[in-house]
Design an enzyme around this catalytic site. Structure first.
Site, PDB file in Angstrom:
ATOM      1  N   ASP A  63      -5.244  -4.719 -24.144  1.00 50.47           N
ATOM      2  CA  ASP A  63      -5.750  -3.367 -23.914  1.00 50.47           C
ATOM      3  C   ASP A  63      -6.850  -3.414 -22.847  1.00 50.47           C
ATOM      4  OD1 ASP A  63      -5.760  -0.554 -25.837  1.00 50.47           O
ATOM      5  OD2 ASP A  63      -7.372  -0.821 -24.374  1.00 50.47           O
ATOM      6  N   ILE A  64      -6.855  -2.406 -21.965  1.00 54.71           N
ATOM      7  CA  ILE A  64      -7.813  -2.391 -20.856  1.00 54.71           C
ATOM      8  C   ILE A  64      -9.243  -2.121 -21.342  1.00 54.71           C
ATOM      9  CG2 ILE A  64      -7.721   0.067 -20.234  1.00 54.71           C
ATOM     10  CD1 ILE A  64      -7.339  -0.871 -17.301  1.00 54.71           C
ATOM     11  N   ASN A  70      -1.035   5.210 -33.196  1.00 57.73           N
ATOM     12  CA  ASN A  70      -1.489   6.599 -33.172  1.00 57.73           C
ATOM     13  C   ASN A  70      -0.373   7.497 -32.640  1.00 57.73           C
ATOM     14  OD1 ASN A  70      -4.160   5.849 -33.955  1.00 57.73           O
ATOM     15  ND2 ASN A  70      -4.555   5.195 -31.863  1.00 57.73           N
ATOM     16  N   GLN A 130      -3.331  10.310 -30.001  1.00 53.58           N
ATOM     17  CA  GLN A 130      -2.536   9.440 -29.136  1.00 53.58           C
ATOM     18  C   GLN A 130      -2.819   9.803 -27.686  1.00 53.58           C
ATOM     19  OE1 GLN A 130       1.709   9.875 -29.640  1.00 53.58           O
ATOM     20  NE2 GLN A 130       2.193   8.110 -28.351  1.00 53.58           N
ATOM     21  N   HIS A 138       3.185   2.584 -28.858  1.00 53.45           N
ATOM     22  CA  HIS A 138       2.462   1.323 -28.794  1.00 53.45           C
ATOM     23  C   HIS A 138       1.843   1.048 -30.145  1.00 53.45           C
ATOM     24  CE1 HIS A 138      -0.061   4.639 -27.355  1.00 53.45           C
ATOM     25  NE2 HIS A 138      -1.115   4.012 -27.874  1.00 53.45           N
ATOM     26  N   HIS A 151      -1.224  -1.033 -31.690  1.00 54.24           N
ATOM     27  CA  HIS A 151      -2.450  -1.786 -31.401  1.00 54.24           C
ATOM     28  C   HIS A 151      -2.542  -2.936 -32.400  1.00 54.24           C
ATOM     29  CE1 HIS A 151      -4.586   1.572 -29.130  1.00 54.24           C
ATOM     30  NE2 HIS A 151      -3.688   2.276 -29.798  1.00 54.24           N
TER      31      HIS A 151
HETATM   32  P1  5GP Z   1      -3.815   5.509 -27.956  1.00 51.79           P
HETATM   33  O1  5GP Z   1      -5.084   6.292 -28.025  1.00 51.79           O
HETATM   34  O2  5GP Z   1      -2.734   6.259 -27.217  1.00 51.79           O
HETATM   35  O3  5GP Z   1      -3.366   5.021 -29.307  1.00 51.79           O
HETATM   36  O4  5GP Z   1      -4.146   4.184 -27.171  1.00 51.79           O
HETATM   37  C1  5GP Z   1      -3.937   4.031 -25.798  1.00 51.79           C
HETATM   38  C2  5GP Z   1      -4.566   2.720 -25.401  1.00 51.79           C
HETATM   39  O5  5GP Z   1      -4.137   2.392 -24.106  1.00 51.79           O
HETATM   40  C3  5GP Z   1      -6.100   2.749 -25.365  1.00 51.79           C
HETATM   41  O6  5GP Z   1      -6.609   1.765 -26.271  1.00 51.79           O
HETATM   42  C4  5GP Z   1      -6.435   2.433 -23.910  1.00 51.79           C
HETATM   43  O7  5GP Z   1      -7.574   1.625 -23.764  1.00 51.79           O
HETATM   44  C5  5GP Z   1      -5.169   1.755 -23.426  1.00 51.79           C
HETATM   45  N1  5GP Z   1      -4.919   1.904 -21.995  1.00 51.79           N
HETATM   46  C6  5GP Z   1      -4.980   3.062 -21.291  1.00 51.79           C
HETATM   47  N2  5GP Z   1      -4.659   2.842 -20.004  1.00 51.79           N
HETATM   48  C7  5GP Z   1      -4.379   1.510 -19.912  1.00 51.79           C
HETATM   49  C8  5GP Z   1      -3.984   0.680 -18.824  1.00 51.79           C
HETATM   50  O8  5GP Z   1      -3.814   1.106 -17.675  1.00 51.79           O
HETATM   51  N3  5GP Z   1      -3.796  -0.635 -19.097  1.00 51.79           N
HETATM   52  C9  5GP Z   1      -3.967  -1.144 -20.348  1.00 51.79           C
HETATM   53  N4  5GP Z   1      -3.753  -2.456 -20.503  1.00 51.79           N
HETATM   54  N5  5GP Z   1      -4.341  -0.392 -21.395  1.00 51.79           N
HETATM   55  C10 5GP Z   1      -4.540   0.936 -21.175  1.00 51.79           C
END
Ligand code: 5GP
Length: 126
Positions: free
Chosen positions: A35-36, A96, A103, A109, A111
């Site tokens: 994760d970034i 999520n 989300q 995805h 985590h």
């Molecule tokens: P969500 O909130 O959709 O469950 O999680 C999305 C995740 O994607 C977040 O933890 C965020 O840090 C990660 N993320 C967003 N953009 C990027 C990206 O460009 N590269 C990577 N490796 N992770 C990302």
């Protein structure tokens, strides 16, 4: 239920190679990468390569081969990162979905978080 997949999302771009990622594991149907913005010392995202918006979409529409591959990839990532008890200290897997799930990226995805005590699963947000 009709699902609409938007292929301009950031993970679709990662899968097309348009954006770099730090790959942890890649299989025929799945990709795991860091994760970034990590929320724990270990924070890896596991995604299917197919166009699925969410876990429920994937569970309903993916092939058996994709589902097996994705599930096994999650297990292999946990093993590779040394997270599994009893030798490891455990982890949390979260997916999520939608507005209430908060989300951010509309591509399924999971985590995988670990490397520190993560606390209780949810805090009340009322
Ligand atoms: P969500 O909130 O959709 O469950 O999680 C999305 C995740 O994607 C977040 O933890 C965020 O840090 C990660 N993320 C967003 N953009 C990027 C990206 O460009 N590269 C990577 N490796 N992770 C990302």
């Amino acid at each position: 239920m009709a699902y609409t997949y938007d292929d301009t999302n950031i993970f679709a771009k990662i899968l097309r190679g348009e954006i770099p990622n730090k790959t942890v594991l890649e299989t025929e149907h799945s990709l795991a990468f860091e994760d970034i913005a990590p929320q724990a010392p270990i924070h890896v995202l596991v995604i299917p390569k197919g166009p699925y918006v969410s876990y429920d979409h994937f569970a309903q529409a993916a092939s058996d081969a994709e589902i097996v591959d994705f599930t096994r990839t999650i297990g292999q990532v946990c093993e590779k990162l040394g997270l599994q008890p009893p030798s490891g200290n455990g982890f949390r897997a979260i997916s999520n979905t939608g507005a209430h799930g908060v989300q951010e990226v509309p591509h399924l995805h999971v985590h995988i978080l670990g490397g520190r005590m993560l606390g209780r699963m949810l805090q009340r947000a009322e």
